[in-house]
Design a protein around this motif. Structure first.
Motif, PDB file in Angstrom:
ATOM      1  N   HIS A  13      -0.803 100.557  90.314  1.00  0.00           N
ATOM      2  CA  HIS A  13      -0.945 101.478  91.446  1.00  0.00           C
ATOM      3  C   HIS A  13      -1.494 102.848  91.087  1.00  0.00           C
ATOM      4  O   HIS A  13      -1.145 103.851  91.685  1.00  0.00           O
ATOM      5  CB  HIS A  13       0.385 101.595  92.223  1.00  0.00           C
ATOM      6  N   PHE A  30      -0.548 103.954  98.486  1.00  0.00           N
ATOM      7  CA  PHE A  30       0.520 102.950  98.554  1.00  0.00           C
ATOM      8  C   PHE A  30       1.685 103.335  97.639  1.00  0.00           C
ATOM      9  O   PHE A  30       2.849 103.308  98.054  1.00  0.00           O
ATOM     10  CB  PHE A  30      -0.034 101.572  98.156  1.00  0.00           C
ATOM     11  N   ALA A  31       1.380 103.713  96.398  1.00  0.00           N
ATOM     12  CA  ALA A  31       2.423 104.050  95.420  1.00  0.00           C
ATOM     13  C   ALA A  31       3.242 105.251  95.863  1.00  0.00           C
ATOM     14  O   ALA A  31       4.477 105.228  95.801  1.00  0.00           O
ATOM     15  CB  ALA A  31       1.812 104.310  94.051  1.00  0.00           C
ATOM     16  N   GLY A  33       3.743 106.276  98.817  1.00  0.00           N
ATOM     17  CA  GLY A  33       4.554 105.871  99.967  1.00  0.00           C
ATOM     18  C   GLY A  33       5.795 105.094  99.552  1.00  0.00           C
ATOM     19  O   GLY A  33       6.878 105.264 100.116  1.00  0.00           O
ATOM     20  N   GLU A  34       5.636 104.232  98.539  1.00  0.00           N
ATOM     21  CA  GLU A  34       6.765 103.453  98.027  1.00  0.00           C
ATOM     22  C   GLU A  34       7.761 104.342  97.293  1.00  0.00           C
ATOM     23  O   GLU A  34       8.966 104.121  97.364  1.00  0.00           O
ATOM     24  CB  GLU A  34       6.269 102.353  97.079  1.00  0.00           C
ATOM     25  N   LEU A  35       7.261 105.347  96.577  1.00  0.00           N
ATOM     26  CA  LEU A  35       8.134 106.238  95.817  1.00  0.00           C
ATOM     27  C   LEU A  35       8.938 107.168  96.723  1.00  0.00           C
ATOM     28  O   LEU A  35      10.066 107.512  96.431  1.00  0.00           O
ATOM     29  CB  LEU A  35       7.310 107.089  94.841  1.00  0.00           C
ATOM     30  N   SER A  66       9.593 106.879  87.867  1.00  0.00           N
ATOM     31  CA  SER A  66       8.673 105.805  87.492  1.00  0.00           C
ATOM     32  C   SER A  66       7.757 106.261  86.363  1.00  0.00           C
ATOM     33  O   SER A  66       7.296 107.403  86.360  1.00  0.00           O
ATOM     34  CB  SER A  66       7.811 105.399  88.690  1.00  0.00           C
ATOM     35  N   ASN A  91       2.108 113.294  97.333  1.00  0.00           N
ATOM     36  CA  ASN A  91       2.385 112.647  98.614  1.00  0.00           C
ATOM     37  C   ASN A  91       1.345 113.006  99.669  1.00  0.00           C
ATOM     38  O   ASN A  91       0.839 112.135 100.373  1.00  0.00           O
ATOM     39  CB  ASN A  91       3.765 113.045  99.157  1.00  0.00           C
ATOM     40  N   ILE A 124      -1.555  94.519  97.065  1.00  0.00           N
ATOM     41  CA  ILE A 124      -0.512  95.209  97.834  1.00  0.00           C
ATOM     42  C   ILE A 124      -0.300  94.561  99.211  1.00  0.00           C
ATOM     43  O   ILE A 124       0.577  94.990  99.964  1.00  0.00           O
ATOM     44  CB  ILE A 124      -0.791  96.716  97.980  1.00  0.00           C
TER      45      ILE A 124
END
Length: 126
Positions: A13, A30-31, A33-35, A66, A91, A124
């Protein structure tokens, strides 16, 4: 989901923008948002020469920490120091002001192993 077509991507990612022998690296939309809300970015590997997939730093969000994996072998020549004061840029602008490092690429053949936007989108499930 924002996936610029002119960038390369990794299964971990990260996005990569290649300009000559310099690659700018950050985490994907994407990353981030996941974090969730990113509160700290740590990179203490500037001026080090590292191999692809080695850990070059960490990103800390409210709920998790991460590792960040180097997408290409080379020397880390710059860290986005603005992230020390404003880690939330990862972000709000992951492909712009939220970039993390710049690498002087030592093995250009590795670029061929990176994913294009369509292949990353499949990973993803977008």
């Amino acid at each position: 989901m924002n996936l610029p077509a002119d960038l390369k991507y990794t299964k971990d990612h990260e996005w990569i923008k290649i300009e000559g022998d310099i690659a700018t690296v950050g985490v994907t939309d994407f990353a981030q948002g996941e974090l969730g809300d990113i509160v700290y970015v740590e990179v203490e590997t500037v001026d080090e020469t590292m191999e692809r997939e080695e850990v070059f730093g960490t990103v800390e969000a409210v709920k998790t920490v991460s590792d960040l994996f180097l997408p290409l072998s080379g020397e880390i020549v710059e860290f986005n120091e603005n992230l020390e004061e404003e880690p939330e840029k990862v972000n709000s602008d992951p492909y712009g002001e939220g970039w993390m490092i710049k690498i002087k690429i030592s093995n250009p053949e590795e670029v061929e192993d990176l994913l294009d936007a369509a292949a990353y989108k499949e990973i993803i499930g977008a």
